[in-house]
Design an enzyme around this catalytic site. Sequence first.
Site, PDB file in Angstrom:
ATOM      1  N   HIS A 103      54.853  28.630  29.704  1.00 49.67           N
ATOM      2  CA  HIS A 103      53.576  29.318  29.894  1.00 49.67           C
ATOM      3  C   HIS A 103      52.622  28.468  30.719  1.00 49.67           C
ATOM      4  O   HIS A 103      52.545  27.252  30.531  1.00 49.67           O
ATOM      5  CB  HIS A 103      52.958  29.618  28.524  1.00 49.67           C
ATOM      6  CG  HIS A 103      51.661  30.358  28.574  1.00 49.67           C
ATOM      7  ND1 HIS A 103      50.495  29.859  28.049  1.00 49.67           N
ATOM      8  CD2 HIS A 103      51.348  31.566  29.099  1.00 49.67           C
ATOM      9  CE1 HIS A 103      49.519  30.731  28.233  1.00 49.67           C
ATOM     10  NE2 HIS A 103      50.008  31.779  28.865  1.00 49.67           N
ATOM     11  N   SER A 104      51.922  29.111  31.643  1.00 50.50           N
ATOM     12  CA  SER A 104      50.815  28.487  32.362  1.00 50.50           C
ATOM     13  C   SER A 104      51.235  27.173  33.025  1.00 50.50           C
ATOM     14  O   SER A 104      52.228  27.124  33.737  1.00 50.50           O
ATOM     15  CB  SER A 104      49.646  28.276  31.391  1.00 50.50           C
ATOM     16  OG  SER A 104      48.471  27.906  32.048  1.00 50.50           O
TER      17      SER A 104
END
Length: 514
Positions: free
Chosen positions: A250-251
């Site tokens: 994620h991210s």
Amino acid sequence: KPIYWDEVYGKQTVVMRAWWFEIISDNWYPFDERHQSLLDEIHGNVLQAECSGTRVIKDSKSAAHLKVQIGDSEVIWQSSTDIRRCKLDLTSRILGFKGNPVKRGYKVLADMSDVLPPIGHIVFVLHGVGRAMEGASIIKCTDSVREIAKTMTEKYFSNKKSYRVEFFPVNWRTQLILNEGLVSKITLTDAKGLRNMLNLSVGDVMYYTSARFGPEILDSLLMKLNSLYMKFVEKNPDFVSRGKVSIIAHSLGSVVMYDALYSCRPHKQDAKPLDESERKKIEEELKQLESRARTLQDKLSYNSATNHLYEIYHSPTCSSRKLAFQVEHFFAIGSPLAVFVLLRNLDEYIDSTQMSSQALFPYEICKRFYNIFHPADPVTYRMEPIISQVYSQVKPLTIESASSKPSEEAITLAMGPYLPKIPENSTSSSFSRFFSRSKQVSIDTIEPNFCLENDSKITNHEKLTERVDFALKEGKLESSHLNFLTAHSGYWESKETILFILLQIFNFVPKPVV
């Protein structure tokens, strides 16, 4: 407690031996181990009395019941087959609450074949920015992914019982101290909560893009992944030959994971093996070059992203560290990776000869890459236009809703289209005749403000052999303003995202270009 991660938010599962259970709504809850023998003792007296013909409980309401107090309740024997646990509070007595049934034994007869299938696929789940914001909660996020995946597997993949998928949280940030002590000292006290939040989020991006801390963060992730994998393989030695590994990142975690994979790219070796003298000579030359490189680097400013990546990819501390496994699927969710790649030398990091995710990684390192995002996520960017510019005017593929059974199109969504190579000077093939009937477009012929629904009319030399960008659907009643605030952190609860990931894991069959 969990073997492969530290429990950080108080959730513990107690494992005990039990044969006495309280039944609440058809669920069997065990009594504490220390009470088992006490219940056995009283129950033995009841059975002995019944076997001798003595009535344990008389019909009179005033007759004493055999009972034992446990905490704020008592267990009462009406007979050997009628046992109940009743609360001692006044409300239960006034309302005449009869209590919950208590049973000795087991709910279902044990079956030696009733075991979980072996783990055939493990998925490492990486958090994004913020040690306090996401690092501690990545275990909760992974729990959510695991529960949704379990439900989806039972609903749609009941035939996939030969193996199961397991998800492992990877908290790569917590043990890194970096320079946060000094940052907190220079942070202004006004609006301190907001400033601390920015330090924990944006601060991680600044740390990673610095030449000083970038290699340390990358090294930490590689060490953590290898440590978890080796610990798992130690307990499951057969996994090495039959198991597969995938990544959900994620991210910022997707950026660090991308760099980890890139730094592990295979180097071409000479077909002729080196003898000892040649090896020593090359090692000596390498040491001299590294010494010279460090001297030159000291004279440079490390402000640019190119210098930062040179430090990461060519420093001795990181070049020797490799992943202990091959990655089957790399799912980047809510990822800003495209921006980071654009800041670098595209000729070095993008293989222009490949029209698929292999432009990002060699097949030997990662078999497939997926860029999954919500259209309202302010942090994410598209990857396909980096590989082929024409895709800036082609809509990303849409991930179907998880409310209904996946269609055949959804199941094969990420599998293609795999285009066969057209022989040179060949115009007689059915493939060529098919495409000659339709007007094809390219980056030079398409109108600037026009957006294609799909890539069916893109010229072959610009067309991707497999799609990379996958967008979640926006609900008709969703507010774009609210989505802007929540979309980046909503992937962990998204059934559509988890179902899409499972579709790729359970149905992945490589189809090489022929």
